[in-house]
Design an enzyme around this catalytic site. Structure first.
Site, PDB file in Angstrom:
ATOM      1  N   GLY A  25       0.857  -1.183   0.000  1.00 57.02           N
ATOM      2  CA  GLY A  25       0.000   0.000   0.000  1.00 57.02           C
ATOM      3  C   GLY A  25       0.891   1.230   0.000  1.00 57.02           C
ATOM      4  CB  SER A  26       0.141   4.851   0.163  1.00 60.94           C
ATOM      5  OG  SER A  26      -0.670   4.734   1.327  1.00 60.94           O
ATOM      6  CD  GLU A  28       2.684  -0.829   3.214  1.00 63.41           C
ATOM      7  OE1 GLU A  28       1.898  -0.557   2.286  1.00 63.41           O
ATOM      8  OE2 GLU A  28       2.451  -0.519   4.405  1.00 63.41           O
ATOM      9  CD  GLU A  47      -3.430  -7.637   2.793  1.00 60.03           C
ATOM     10  OE1 GLU A  47      -4.535  -8.212   2.642  1.00 60.03           O
ATOM     11  OE2 GLU A  47      -3.203  -6.495   2.357  1.00 60.03           O
ATOM     12  CG  HIS A  70      -1.521  -1.056   3.534  1.00 58.71           C
ATOM     13  ND1 HIS A  70      -0.647   0.003   3.477  1.00 58.71           N
ATOM     14  CD2 HIS A  70      -2.763  -0.521   3.529  1.00 58.71           C
ATOM     15  CE1 HIS A  70      -1.334   1.118   3.441  1.00 58.71           C
ATOM     16  NE2 HIS A  70      -2.622   0.840   3.473  1.00 58.71           N
ATOM     17  CG  HIS A 281     -10.424 -30.139  17.794  1.00 63.30           C
ATOM     18  ND1 HIS A 281     -10.288 -30.062  16.439  1.00 63.30           N
ATOM     19  CD2 HIS A 281     -11.408 -29.277  18.105  1.00 63.30           C
ATOM     20  CE1 HIS A 281     -11.138 -29.182  15.947  1.00 63.30           C
ATOM     21  NE2 HIS A 281     -11.838 -28.697  16.931  1.00 63.30           N
ATOM     22  N   GLY A 400      -5.453 -25.154  12.699  1.00 67.71           N
ATOM     23  CA  GLY A 400      -6.727 -25.445  12.043  1.00 67.71           C
ATOM     24  C   GLY A 400      -7.362 -24.236  11.379  1.00 67.71           C
TER      25      GLY A 400
END
Ligand code: TZD
Ligand code: CA
Length: 525
Positions: A25-26, A28, A47, A70, A281, A400
């Site tokens: 983005g701007s 970076e 991402e 970003h 789990h 998971g």
């Protein structure tokens, strides 16, 4: 003048971190400008996919990539996958862009308010340097911490006006320093564990992902053979630490208290290597272990050894421990245990049983193929049918969190260009990381994607039954056409519904030098 940006790239170079995964983005752009030609930037379209590709790359190469995201929105989008990365202990350094230092307090557009806090529970360490003068040192700390045991993701947020500042007179010190993990099991602790194993009537091994991460698979085989001990994989495996073709291999432990206690009951010493004790789990309350059993746990992770509710633990790197134990225990000759036979499921006329899918993949894939798996209701079918013989041959979401598997396979293939990567992904899971297909096509990364299309969130049907949850809203997933979706991202694809057609499609996919997607029509079993 050496800029902070120059020093940061020297630091990355020094640590072999020339592979970068990102979505910019701007904030970076000042970091990425004049991108050095010895670095590679792999663009992901979301991402979550960026993080999964980086995680797969980190695990399969053992090297930390840099992830460039970003500010708040971009970093935030990565966090579902980051929930896996922190448990897979993947060394990943996340660099978030930040607005100009002086403006963050005003919360201007794309400023990340409290940036260090954002990914904190899901990272090993997170910081935003207090001044530009501390950026290079902070980045070095993020790199060292990511790579020290227990490895894991670290995060640093840097305001973009820092990059062009003068790095001052000391960055070379930071760039060149080495930090080495020099820990190992002490001799007297090795002797204690050896004595317990030698005195055991019937020892058993439970191996976790750390064995594979530290390339201790071969020594684990040696140790098991010396002891004549059956070997289980710790529940919900993210990696495969032991050859599934070995006569001592028993399978994957179930993810519940009573199931594990029952399977380990006949053994007086349970040695757990490189796994948490245990990552349950399903809730099945009961005693953790038979009264006649003693559990010994070796892990390099202080959290893992302290949070376990039973067993005696040693904090130590598992590769060194396994290698030395394999030399120190007395050899014995025990007849190999038997493994219960399991009957394979039968296909329908126009749909395959998951057993058929995995049996076919195992038969046709090269013997050193790498399997990345995110297909939740078919775990038993996978482990019963797929032969895994080598280190680094299996990766799955460690917590998971869906959205890992499909793009992670792309990162794994980048890390291991000489081996074939097969991504077996459920039709539900696939949608969480589908944009990874575009990156595979864009950079011609030849993963074979197999989508198991059973038309439902199958695992949730099973969970619903276990939890006696009735009247649930529908979990069916009709009308998703993965062939057209793949084509839309530039990946060749076909749909198959019989074993014969699947064999043909797989044979072609393994011969291709580009990514291929096969939609396999299956049913929930
Ligand atoms: N969202 C995220 C990011 N991670 C999750 N684990 C879930 C939701 C919940 N979830 C599961 O735990 S399994 C599952 C969901 C939605 C269904 C996956 O369906 P699938 O595989 O088609 O990939 P099966 O074999 O049909 O279960
Ligand atoms: Ca499904």
């Amino acid at each position: 003048m050496t800029t902070i940006r120059d020093a940061a790239f020297s630091l990355l170079r020094r640590h072999g971190m020339t592979m970068m995964f990102g979505n910019p983005g701007s904030n970076e752009l000042r970091f990425l400008q004049d991108f050095p030609s010895d670095f590679r930037y792999i663009l992901g379209l979301h991402e979550g996919a960026v993080m999964a590709m980086a995680d797969g790359y980190a695990q399969a190469s053992g090297r930390a990539p840099l992830v460039s995201l970003h500010s708040a929105a971009g970093t935030g989008s990565s966090m579902g996958v980051l929930s896996n990365t922190v448990y897979s202990k993947s060394p990943v350094v996340v660099l978030s862009g930040q607005q100009v230092r002086d403006t963050v307090g005003q919360e201007v557009m794309v400023a990340s308010h409290d940036a260090a806090q954002l990914p904190r529970p899901l990272s090993k360490w997170s910081t935003e340097p207090l001044s530009s003068g501390d950026v290079v040192r902070s980045l070095a700390q993020a790199i060292h911490l990511a790579n020290l045991a227990p490895k894991g993701p670290t995060h640093i947020s840097v305001p973009y006006d820092d990059w062009d500042q003068d790095a001052g007179e000391n960055p070379d010190f930071v760039v060149r320093r080495a930090v080495t993990d020099a820990t190992a099991l002490a001799d007297r602790h090795l002797a204690e564990i050896t004595a317990s194993l030698d005195a055991a009537r019937s020892p058993v091994l439970v191996l976790g992902p750390e064995v594979d991460a530290r390339h201790a698979n071969g020594d684990a085989v040696r140790l098991a053979e010396r002891l004549g001990a059956p070997v289980w994989i710790a529940p919900s495996p993210a990696r495969c630490p032991f050859p599934t073709t070995h006569p001592l291999f028993q399978g994957v432990l179930p993810a519940n208290v009573t199931g594990i206690a029952k399977l380990l009951a006949g053994h007086d010493v349970v040695l757990v290597l490189g796994a948490p004790v245990f990552r349950y789990h399903h809730q099945h309350p009961g005693r953790y272990l038979a009264d006649s059993s003693r559990l010994i746990h070796i892990s390099d992770d202080p959290s893992e050894v302290t949070r376990a509710p039973f067993g005696d633990a040693y904090l130590a790197p598992v590769d060194d421990a396994v290698a030395r134990l394999a030399d120190s225990v007395a050899p014995r000759s025990t007849p190999p245990p038997t493994r219960a036979d399991r009957t394979a499921g039968l296909d329908c006329p126009d749909r395959m049983h998951p057993d058929t899918v995995f049996r076919t993949i195992s038969a046709l894939a090269p013997e050193d193929a790498i399997h990345v798996v995110e297909s939740t209701s078919t775990a038993e079918a996978f482990w019963s049918n797929v032969a895994i013989r080598h280190q680094g041959s299996f990766y799955s979401a460690a917590a998971g969190g869906l959205g890992f598997g499909l793009p992670a396979a792309v990162g794994v293939q980048l890390a291991q260009p000489g081996r074939h990567v097969v991504a077996s992904i459920g039709d539900g899971s696939a949608n969480f990381g589908l944009v990874g297909l575009w990156t595979a096509a864009r950079y011609r990364i030849p993963v074979t994607f197999v989508i198991l299309r059973n038309g439902t969130y199958g695992a949730l049907e099973g969970f619903g039954r276990r939890l006696s949850a009735t009247g649930l809203p529908g979990f069916e997933l009709p009308d998703i056409d993965f062939v057209r979706l793949a084509n839309g991202y530039g990946v060749a694809a076909e749909s198959v519904s019989t074993e014969a057609d699947f064999r043909d499609a797989l044979t072609k996919a393994f011969a291709a030098d580009e990514p291929v997607l096969i939609e396999a029509q299956t049913f929930y079993a």
